[in-house]
Design an enzyme around this catalytic site. Structure first.
Site, PDB file in Angstrom:
ATOM      1  N   SER A 152      77.539 -62.437  69.685  1.00  0.00           N
ATOM      2  CA  SER A 152      78.103 -61.289  68.982  1.00  0.00           C
ATOM      3  C   SER A 152      79.576 -61.176  69.344  1.00  0.00           C
ATOM      4  O   SER A 152      80.064 -61.925  70.203  1.00  0.00           O
ATOM      5  CB  SER A 152      77.350 -60.009  69.332  1.00  0.00           C
ATOM      6  OG  SER A 152      77.455 -59.762  70.691  1.00  0.00           O
ATOM      7  N   GLY A 154      82.109 -62.199  67.932  1.00  0.00           N
ATOM      8  CA  GLY A 154      82.904 -63.404  67.683  1.00  0.00           C
ATOM      9  C   GLY A 154      82.778 -64.501  68.736  1.00  0.00           C
ATOM     10  O   GLY A 154      83.461 -65.526  68.654  1.00  0.00           O
ATOM     11  N   GLU A 268      77.503 -54.934  57.113  1.00  0.00           N
ATOM     12  CA  GLU A 268      78.809 -55.576  56.899  1.00  0.00           C
ATOM     13  C   GLU A 268      78.818 -56.378  55.603  1.00  0.00           C
ATOM     14  O   GLU A 268      77.902 -57.164  55.351  1.00  0.00           O
ATOM     15  CB  GLU A 268      79.128 -56.517  58.058  1.00  0.00           C
ATOM     16  CG  GLU A 268      79.273 -55.816  59.393  1.00  0.00           C
ATOM     17  CD  GLU A 268      79.525 -56.799  60.537  1.00  0.00           C
ATOM     18  OE1 GLU A 268      80.150 -57.854  60.325  1.00  0.00           O
ATOM     19  OE2 GLU A 268      79.068 -56.495  61.655  1.00  0.00           O
ATOM     20  N   GLU A 280      76.190 -59.348  57.613  1.00  0.00           N
ATOM     21  CA  GLU A 280      75.191 -59.129  58.672  1.00  0.00           C
ATOM     22  C   GLU A 280      75.061 -57.631  58.880  1.00  0.00           C
ATOM     23  O   GLU A 280      75.758 -56.858  58.228  1.00  0.00           O
ATOM     24  CB  GLU A 280      75.605 -59.836  59.969  1.00  0.00           C
ATOM     25  CG  GLU A 280      76.946 -59.375  60.514  1.00  0.00           C
ATOM     26  CD  GLU A 280      77.110 -59.632  62.009  1.00  0.00           C
ATOM     27  OE1 GLU A 280      76.267 -60.288  62.633  1.00  0.00           O
ATOM     28  OE2 GLU A 280      78.093 -59.120  62.555  1.00  0.00           O
ATOM     29  N   ASP A 287      80.728 -50.980  66.036  1.00  0.00           N
ATOM     30  CA  ASP A 287      82.020 -50.761  66.718  1.00  0.00           C
ATOM     31  C   ASP A 287      83.092 -50.252  65.750  1.00  0.00           C
ATOM     32  O   ASP A 287      83.827 -49.319  66.063  1.00  0.00           O
ATOM     33  CB  ASP A 287      82.478 -51.994  67.517  1.00  0.00           C
ATOM     34  CG  ASP A 287      82.455 -53.310  66.760  1.00  0.00           C
ATOM     35  OD1 ASP A 287      82.253 -53.294  65.539  1.00  0.00           O
ATOM     36  OD2 ASP A 287      82.663 -54.369  67.399  1.00  0.00           O
ATOM     37  N   THR A 288      83.147 -50.814  64.534  1.00  0.00           N
ATOM     38  CA  THR A 288      84.169 -50.365  63.577  1.00  0.00           C
ATOM     39  C   THR A 288      83.946 -48.901  63.170  1.00  0.00           C
ATOM     40  O   THR A 288      84.857 -48.241  62.687  1.00  0.00           O
ATOM     41  CB  THR A 288      84.175 -51.239  62.309  1.00  0.00           C
ATOM     42  OG1 THR A 288      82.912 -51.107  61.649  1.00  0.00           O
ATOM     43  CG2 THR A 288      84.403 -52.709  62.630  1.00  0.00           C
ATOM     44  N   ARG A 365      87.377 -54.985  75.381  1.00  0.00           N
ATOM     45  CA  ARG A 365      87.764 -53.714  74.774  1.00  0.00           C
ATOM     46  C   ARG A 365      87.598 -52.606  75.805  1.00  0.00           C
ATOM     47  O   ARG A 365      86.496 -52.353  76.289  1.00  0.00           O
ATOM     48  CB  ARG A 365      86.880 -53.452  73.555  1.00  0.00           C
ATOM     49  CG  ARG A 365      87.451 -52.401  72.613  1.00  0.00           C
ATOM     50  CD  ARG A 365      86.429 -51.973  71.557  1.00  0.00           C
ATOM     51  NE  ARG A 365      85.926 -53.072  70.801  1.00  0.00           N
ATOM     52  CZ  ARG A 365      84.633 -53.219  70.469  1.00  0.00           C
ATOM     53  NH1 ARG A 365      83.736 -52.328  70.809  1.00  0.00           N
ATOM     54  NH2 ARG A 365      84.249 -54.251  69.782  1.00  0.00           N
TER      55      ARG A 365
HETATM   56  N1  ATP Z   1      81.745 -66.785  56.239  1.00  0.00           N
HETATM   57  C1  ATP Z   1      82.828 -66.120  56.615  1.00  0.00           C
HETATM   58  N2  ATP Z   1      83.961 -66.142  55.856  1.00  0.00           N
HETATM   59  C2  ATP Z   1      85.075 -65.489  56.232  1.00  0.00           C
HETATM   60  N3  ATP Z   1      85.172 -64.782  57.373  1.00  0.00           N
HETATM   61  C3  ATP Z   1      84.102 -64.707  58.167  1.00  0.00           C
HETATM   62  C4  ATP Z   1      82.868 -65.370  57.841  1.00  0.00           C
HETATM   63  N4  ATP Z   1      81.969 -65.111  58.824  1.00  0.00           N
HETATM   64  C5  ATP Z   1      82.600 -64.328  59.715  1.00  0.00           C
HETATM   65  N5  ATP Z   1      83.879 -64.082  59.341  1.00  0.00           N
HETATM   66  C6  ATP Z   1      84.863 -63.232  60.069  1.00  0.00           C
HETATM   67  O1  ATP Z   1      84.493 -63.144  61.432  1.00  0.00           O
HETATM   68  C7  ATP Z   1      84.090 -61.790  61.755  1.00  0.00           C
HETATM   69  C8  ATP Z   1      82.932 -61.797  62.750  1.00  0.00           C
HETATM   70  O2  ATP Z   1      81.821 -62.439  62.170  1.00  0.00           O
HETATM   71  P1  ATP Z   1      80.347 -61.842  62.336  1.00  0.00           P
HETATM   72  O3  ATP Z   1      80.351 -60.421  61.933  1.00  0.00           O
HETATM   73  O4  ATP Z   1      79.424 -62.760  61.632  1.00  0.00           O
HETATM   74  O5  ATP Z   1      80.204 -62.048  63.898  1.00  0.00           O
HETATM   75  P2  ATP Z   1      79.763 -61.158  65.100  1.00  0.00           P
HETATM   76  O6  ATP Z   1      80.084 -62.005  66.280  1.00  0.00           O
HETATM   77  O7  ATP Z   1      78.370 -60.777  64.896  1.00  0.00           O
HETATM   78  O8  ATP Z   1      80.633 -59.895  65.111  1.00  0.00           O
HETATM   79  P3  ATP Z   1      80.200 -58.401  65.579  1.00  0.00           P
HETATM   80  O9  ATP Z   1      79.068 -58.500  66.517  1.00  0.00           O
HETATM   81  O10 ATP Z   1      81.469 -57.916  66.233  1.00  0.00           O
HETATM   82  O11 ATP Z   1      79.915 -57.706  64.295  1.00  0.00           O
HETATM   83  C9  ATP Z   1      83.759 -61.162  60.422  1.00  0.00           C
HETATM   84  O12 ATP Z   1      83.855 -59.759  60.483  1.00  0.00           O
HETATM   85  C10 ATP Z   1      84.812 -61.819  59.530  1.00  0.00           C
HETATM   86  O13 ATP Z   1      86.085 -61.245  59.719  1.00  0.00           O
HETATM   87  N1  GAR Z   2      80.218 -55.620  68.526  1.00  0.00           N
HETATM   88  C1  GAR Z   2      79.255 -55.022  69.378  1.00  0.00           C
HETATM   89  C2  GAR Z   2      79.897 -53.938  70.254  1.00  0.00           C
HETATM   90  O1  GAR Z   2      81.029 -53.562  70.059  1.00  0.00           O
HETATM   91  N2  GAR Z   2      79.147 -53.446  71.235  1.00  0.00           N
HETATM   92  C3  GAR Z   2      79.628 -52.491  72.205  1.00  0.00           C
HETATM   93  O2  GAR Z   2      80.315 -53.179  73.231  1.00  0.00           O
HETATM   94  C4  GAR Z   2      79.596 -53.050  74.460  1.00  0.00           C
HETATM   95  C5  GAR Z   2      79.726 -54.287  75.314  1.00  0.00           C
HETATM   96  O3  GAR Z   2      81.047 -54.359  75.768  1.00  0.00           O
HETATM   97  P1  GAR Z   2      81.507 -55.378  76.931  1.00  0.00           P
HETATM   98  O4  GAR Z   2      81.242 -56.773  76.403  1.00  0.00           O
HETATM   99  O5  GAR Z   2      82.956 -55.074  77.132  1.00  0.00           O
HETATM  100  O6  GAR Z   2      80.649 -55.066  78.140  1.00  0.00           O
HETATM  101  C6  GAR Z   2      78.174 -52.728  74.055  1.00  0.00           C
HETATM  102  O7  GAR Z   2      77.441 -52.127  75.102  1.00  0.00           O
HETATM  103  C7  GAR Z   2      78.426 -51.821  72.869  1.00  0.00           C
HETATM  104  O8  GAR Z   2      78.767 -50.523  73.277  1.00  0.00           O
HETATM  105 MG    MG Z   3      79.947 -58.636  62.542  1.00  0.00          MG
END
Ligand code: ATP
Ligand code: GAR
Ligand code: MG
Length: 395
Positions: A152, A154, A268, A280, A287-288, A365
């Site tokens: 997660s 990224g 999303e 997804e 977070d957003t 963060r």
């Molecule tokens: N297929 C795609 N095409 C373009 N951009 C993408 C694609 N997949 C992911 N991204 C970019 O990467 C970001 C993170 O991807 P995704 O939401 O799949 O991952 P994540 O690690 O689950 O993020 P989070 O847990 O923070 O939501 C997306 O919000 C988007 O900006």
């Molecule tokens: N995209 C998912 C997300 O933003 N989750 C938030 O970040 C924390 C983990 O932060 P950390 O990695 O700094 O411990 C999680 O516990 C949740 O609050």
């Molecule tokens: Mg995402």
């Protein structure tokens, strides 16, 4: 229904901290659980436990000890099979144990959305070896995006511009993968106009409702800024704009209905000139969605709580265009101080959340700046400026 309820929060980061505050404001009892002590939600919870949430034994121990009415996951990385067992034993898992299980891995939720429900997603394939990834990449084309199925924020994710970069992306994904799964997903790169989170509130005994869409900007696969309402550019006139939002709402309803239960979901989407593409979802606050800490009468944490407890949500009002911008650390430290706070707060309609994480690492963060203004552009500029004034420093 009588309050208080005992809520066990699995994951105690910044999102859990705000949820805990919302829960306690309505008199509930919160047990905050995470892998490290003094996690943000633990600082405001009634009780806390430090365990590995991937360990079935650890989960059993804390659930038997506290006997919660509700188990509320706050992160993805949980032994979800154990949640299915708790649910069978009569504890309510939010939104459902199935939802946490399906969203823990990118492949399960993707199969549900695309194969079972027929929802438009980016073209995708899976690979468990480098050579499988190489052939999938030539099939999908370039650029493409490679991500571990278990990760997660990224982690392990990269954009691959050409065939020579596939091996680097494979290694990066395997290194960034949570657990020992060597499975990656490769997706067509979507050149979107905007990406949005549609906060979708699924209720036990009332229709699904939505917050105004949230636009966001990501770097390294992690969110940097979010704003609300997202302006989905009116291509082909205002009605077209409206149609794309309705299309996103219809998909969000369809996917969250398939997962069941109650609570807020961060759904999303990538919005292109003529398509709404499901990406997804988080079966919990997103977070957003921290922008709702300033933008709405009920923020995403209060909405989650009300949905979980079956309390009414008579209206969701957005006060003004609003934005959030993240405050990131730049290095490893366990002596965290923030400078520039007074300067950031000197601007009207600006606020901060400094999470109180006990240590930092590059890009972790540590806080978020929030702003309201006459337009989303102004709100974004204010939030980014406020965040830039805050520096995470050590002694
Ligand atoms: N297929 C795609 N095409 C373009 N951009 C993408 C694609 N997949 C992911 N991204 C970019 O990467 C970001 C993170 O991807 P995704 O939401 O799949 O991952 P994540 O690690 O689950 O993020 P989070 O847990 O923070 O939501 C997306 O919000 C988007 O900006
Ligand atoms: N995209 C998912 C997300 O933003 N989750 C938030 O970040 C924390 C983990 O932060 P950390 O990695 O700094 O411990 C999680 O516990 C949740 O609050
Ligand atoms: Mg995402």
């Amino acid at each position: 229904m009588k309050l208080p309820k005992k809520l066990m929060l699995l994951g105690s980061g910044e999102l859990g901290k705000e949820f805990t505050i919302a829960a306690q404001r309505l008199g509930n009892h919160v047990v905050a659980v995470d892998r490290y002590p003094h996690a943000p939600a633990m600082q405001v919870a009634d009780e806390c436990e430090v365990i590995s949430m991937l360990s079935a034994d650890d989960l059993e121990r804390v659930v038997s000890k506290h006997q919660p009415d509700y188990i509320i996951p706050e992160i993805e990385a949980i032994r979800t099979e154990k949640l299915l067992e708790f649910e069978q034993r009569g504890i309510t898992v939010i939104p459902t144990a199935k939802a946490t299980d399906y969203t823990m891995n990118r492949d399960r939720i993707r199969e549900l959305a695309h194969k079972e429900l027929g929802v438009r997603t980016a073209k995708y394939a899976y690979a468990t070896t480098l050579s499988e990834l190489q052939s999938a990449a030539s099939e999908i084309g370039f650029p493409n995006v490679v991500k571990p199925v278990m990760s997660s924020s990224g982690k392990g994710q990269s954009v691959v511009a050409s065939a020579v970069e596939v091996e680097t992306a494979w290694n990066y994904a395997i290194d960034g993968s949570r657990g020992d799964t060597h499975k990656v997903i490769i997706e067509e790169f979507i050149d979107f106009e905007i990406e949005i989170t549609l906060l979708t509130i699924k209720q036990w005994n009332a229709p699904t409702i939505f917050c105004p869409p949230i636009g966001h900007r990501q770097e390294r696969g992690d969110y940097q800024e979010s704003w609300q309402p997202a302006q989905i550019k009116p291509v082909g006139g205002a009605s077209r704009n409206e149609n794309r939002l309705l299309a996103a709402q219809a998909i969000a309803t369809q996917v969250t209905d398939a997962l069941g239960g109650a609570g807020i979901f961060g759904v999303e989407f990538f919005i292109t000139a003529d398509e709404v593409i499901f990406s997804e979802l988080s079966p919990r606050p997103h977070d957003t969605g921290m922008v709702t800490l300033i933008s709405q009468n009920l923020n995403e944490f209060e909405l989650h709580l009300r949905a979980v407890l079956g309390l009414p949500i008579p209206n969701i009002i957005q006060y003004a265009p609003s934005a959030s911008a993240v405050i990131l650390a730049s290095k490893n430290s366990d002596l965290i101080y923030f400078s520039g706070v007074a300067d950031a707060l000197s601007v009207p309609d600006v606020d901060l959340r400094l999470f109180g994480k006990p240590d930092s690492r590059p890009y972790r963060r540590m806080g978020v700046a929030l702003a309201k203004a006459e337009t989303t552009e102004l709100a974004r500029a204010k939030a980014v400026e406020a965040a830039s004034k805050i520096e995470v420093v050590d002694r």
